[in-house]
Design an enzyme around this catalytic site. Structure first.
Site, PDB file in Angstrom:
ATOM      1  N   LYS A  67     -35.618  -1.313   9.545  1.00 22.95           N
ATOM      2  CA  LYS A  67     -35.643  -2.704   9.085  1.00 22.95           C
ATOM      3  C   LYS A  67     -36.256  -2.864   7.700  1.00 22.95           C
ATOM      4  O   LYS A  67     -36.965  -3.826   7.412  1.00 22.95           O
ATOM      5  CB  LYS A  67     -36.358  -3.599  10.102  1.00 22.95           C
ATOM      6  CG  LYS A  67     -35.750  -3.552  11.501  1.00 22.95           C
ATOM      7  CD  LYS A  67     -34.240  -3.769  11.505  1.00 22.95           C
ATOM      8  CE  LYS A  67     -33.867  -5.171  11.061  1.00 22.95           C
ATOM      9  NZ  LYS A  67     -32.393  -5.366  11.005  1.00 22.95           N
ATOM     10  N   HIS A 130     -33.851   7.433   9.766  1.00 26.28           N
ATOM     11  CA  HIS A 130     -35.176   6.806   9.809  1.00 26.28           C
ATOM     12  C   HIS A 130     -36.271   7.856  10.022  1.00 26.28           C
ATOM     13  O   HIS A 130     -37.420   7.508  10.289  1.00 26.28           O
ATOM     14  CB  HIS A 130     -35.253   5.779  10.940  1.00 26.28           C
ATOM     15  CG  HIS A 130     -34.403   4.563  10.743  1.00 26.28           C
ATOM     16  ND1 HIS A 130     -34.321   3.901   9.539  1.00 26.28           N
ATOM     17  CD2 HIS A 130     -33.602   3.878  11.608  1.00 26.28           C
ATOM     18  CE1 HIS A 130     -33.501   2.866   9.673  1.00 26.28           C
ATOM     19  NE2 HIS A 130     -33.051   2.836  10.907  1.00 26.28           N
ATOM     20  N   SER A 160     -39.518  -8.260  10.935  1.00 25.16           N
ATOM     21  CA  SER A 160     -38.098  -7.925  11.081  1.00 25.16           C
ATOM     22  C   SER A 160     -37.881  -6.959  12.238  1.00 25.16           C
ATOM     23  O   SER A 160     -36.926  -7.093  13.014  1.00 25.16           O
ATOM     24  CB  SER A 160     -37.578  -7.323   9.772  1.00 25.16           C
ATOM     25  OG  SER A 160     -36.184  -7.131   9.837  1.00 25.16           O
TER      26      SER A 160
END
Length: 316
Positions: A67, A130, A160
């Protein structure tokens, strides 16, 4: 129950879809400690293939903490490289297929990220991850691949991520905001501590010239400037008109309406709970943090970030 296919039959790679179970039967995962980093089995079950993944010299990695602008930068790169040569990609192929998620593995629903990346027909291959810096497969370093890292200020990132976890069925249950924020500060998040993630990649950048470190806040402030800097890093020389076309295409409101970019085709995400692309702003944390939470967060932040030169803006 509706069968799920995250890798549709009409995709250009001609890979078979997996369509075995439904989203309704997909269990929410629990956090596990994986080599000192909080993870879930959806990102570790394919670990041997992830770590043995064979990079190519022209591969481009988009690395982020979740995010932080992953899809935004993925879309920018996809348009820069393929927006003119293969424009049909933009209307027929969702972004998660154009830019596969290397470590994702949900065997009952879709091809693994490593399979999707291996079968990409493009050159360069755009691959997102990620993973914290210490987990990136070694072949990316051996091949001296270019890496674009995107970081977002901790407060907006936490907000987020919270809304993302509410709507994404392959994330752990988020619980209430107060307990979630504490977990964020404690690093008990999927992909571990935000603090370790952003500083780990920042430190690596100091000794590795092929890492371009970007900030979400800078992208919001002046998208065109950041595209120029990206092009310089990548050795691209698009025309003024082409850069403007890309800049216009990647504006938040345009992406939010684009079903090939906004993840509305991915059924593991329930946009009725919260849209994948929610606000795209800097400073939304002010609508979530109480005064007490903000004071506690700031105190904790100073301790965790005191030994780094990395600086963030929480408003612009």
């Amino acid at each position: 129950m509706t069968p799920v296919c995250l890798f549709p039959r009409q995709n250009k790679n001609k890979l078979p879809p997996k369509q075995i179970c439904s989203v309704d039967s997909l269990p929410r995962p629990t956090l596990i400690d994986f080599h000192g980093v909080s993870m879930t089995h959806y990102f570790t079950s394919n670990w041997e293939k992830i770590q043995s993944f064979q990079a190519r010299p022209d591969d481009i990695v988009i690395a982020t903490y979740p995010k932080a602008g992953t899809t935004w930068v993925s879309f920018i790169l996809d348009l820069l490289y393929f927006g003119q040569t293969t424009p049909e990609r933009q209307t027929s192929m969702p972004i998660h297929i154009r830019v596969p998620f290397l470590e994702l593995d949900i065997p009952s629903l879709l091809l693994s990220g490593t399979e999707m990346a291996d079968n990409l027909p493009t050159s360069p291959r755009l691959i997102k991850t990620h993973l914290p810096v210490q987990f990136l497969p070694k072949s990316f370093w051996e091949q001296n691949c270019r890496i674009v890292y995107v970081a977002r200020n901790a407060k907006d990132n936490a907000v987020s991520f919270f809304h993302f976890d509410r709507m994404n069925k392959v994330e752990p249950e988020p619980g209430d905001w107060n307990s979630y924020l504490q977990r964020f500060m404690d690093g008990k998040m999927v992909f571990g501590s935000w603090y370790d993630h952003v500083t780990g990649w920042w430190e690596k950048k100091q000794t590795h010239s092929k890492i371009h470190y970007m900030f979400y806040e800078d992208l919001i402030e002046d998208t065109g400037r950041e595209i120029d800097q990206l092009c310089h890093f990548l050795g691209l020389s698009p025309s003024v008109e082409e850069k403007e076309r890309v800049r216009g295409g990647v504006q938040f409101d345009n992406m939010k309406k684009d079903n090939m970019v906004n993840y509305s085709t991915v059924e593991i995400m329930d946009s009725k709970i919260s849209p994948f692309m929610r606000k795209g702003k800097v400073g939304d944390w002010k609508n979530h943090f109480t005064v007490a939470q903000n004071e506690q967060f700031d105190e904790d932040y100073k301790k965790k970030m005191k030994n780094t030169t990395l600086q963030f803006r929480t408003e612009i």
